[in-house]
Design a protein around this motif. Structure first.
Motif, PDB file in Angstrom:
ATOM      1  N   GLY A  59       0.815  -1.212   0.000  1.00 38.35           N
ATOM      2  CA  GLY A  59       0.000   0.000   0.000  1.00 38.35           C
ATOM      3  C   GLY A  59       0.846   1.257   0.000  1.00 38.35           C
ATOM      4  N   LEU A  60       1.942   1.254   0.747  1.00 31.81           N
ATOM      5  CA  LEU A  60       2.841   2.402   0.734  1.00 31.81           C
ATOM      6  C   LEU A  60       3.493   2.599  -0.634  1.00 31.81           C
ATOM      7  N   VAL A  61       3.816   1.504  -1.288  1.00 30.75           N
ATOM      8  CA  VAL A  61       4.386   1.597  -2.633  1.00 30.75           C
ATOM      9  C   VAL A  61       3.366   2.194  -3.595  1.00 30.75           C
ATOM     10  N   VAL A  62       2.123   1.730  -3.512  1.00 31.78           N
ATOM     11  CA  VAL A  62       1.075   2.272  -4.388  1.00 31.78           C
ATOM     12  C   VAL A  62       0.857   3.750  -4.084  1.00 31.78           C
ATOM     13  N   LEU A  63       0.908   4.122  -2.816  1.00 28.88           N
ATOM     14  CA  LEU A  63       0.785   5.535  -2.451  1.00 28.88           C
ATOM     15  C   LEU A  63       1.927   6.357  -3.051  1.00 28.88           C
ATOM     16  N   SER A  64       3.130   5.821  -3.043  1.00 31.36           N
ATOM     17  CA  SER A  64       4.256   6.548  -3.653  1.00 31.36           C
ATOM     18  C   SER A  64       4.057   6.679  -5.156  1.00 31.36           C
ATOM     19  N   TRP A  65       3.479   5.658  -5.801  1.00 31.96           N
ATOM     20  CA  TRP A  65       3.180   5.769  -7.234  1.00 31.96           C
ATOM     21  C   TRP A  65       2.178   6.888  -7.479  1.00 31.96           C
ATOM     22  N   LEU A  66       1.132   6.935  -6.661  1.00 30.98           N
ATOM     23  CA  LEU A  66       0.109   7.969  -6.841  1.00 30.98           C
ATOM     24  C   LEU A  66       0.672   9.366  -6.617  1.00 30.98           C
TER      25      LEU A  66
END
Length: 112
Positions: A59-66
């Motif tokens: 989830g943190l990785v996806v947040l960094s992508w966003l």
């Protein structure tokens, strides 16, 4: 045969680590590999907690992508706004040059 399998496994792990680095998934990948090898006993005892930690990392990785996507879009919008302002200023210069009967217009100071 065992040596070949170990070399092939290391090659696959190296390929996965490069792919993970490109997609910012290095930490979740290292977490998964360590849970399946080094901390396997702890993982078997605390499966739910370990899975939640993994999902939080992803989830943190996806947040960094966003956030990267939002930053990219903001930079594009700001660049378009700056270009529009420069074009407006240039058209003002062209109008003034025509009014003064000049044939050339300076573009100095319009774009970075």
């Amino acid at each position: 045969m065992i040596a070949f399998l170990m070399i092939a496994g290391l090659g696959v792990l190296a390929l996965l680590s490069r792919l993970a680095a490109l997609t910012r998934m290095t930490i979740p990948l290292l977490y998964t590999v360590s849970m399946l090898t080094v901390f396997h006993g702890w993982y078997r005892a605390h499966t739910v907690l370990a899975d939640r930690i993994l999902f939080a990392l992803v989830g943190l990785v996806v947040l960094s992508w966003l956030l990267s996507l939002i930053r990219f879009v903001c930079e594009l919008v700001m660049q378009a706004r700056d270009d529009a302002a420069a074009m407006e200023y240039f058209s003002y210069r062209v109008r003034k040059a025509r009014e003064n009967g000049e044939d050339t217009v300076s573009t100095e100071g319009l774009w970075r």
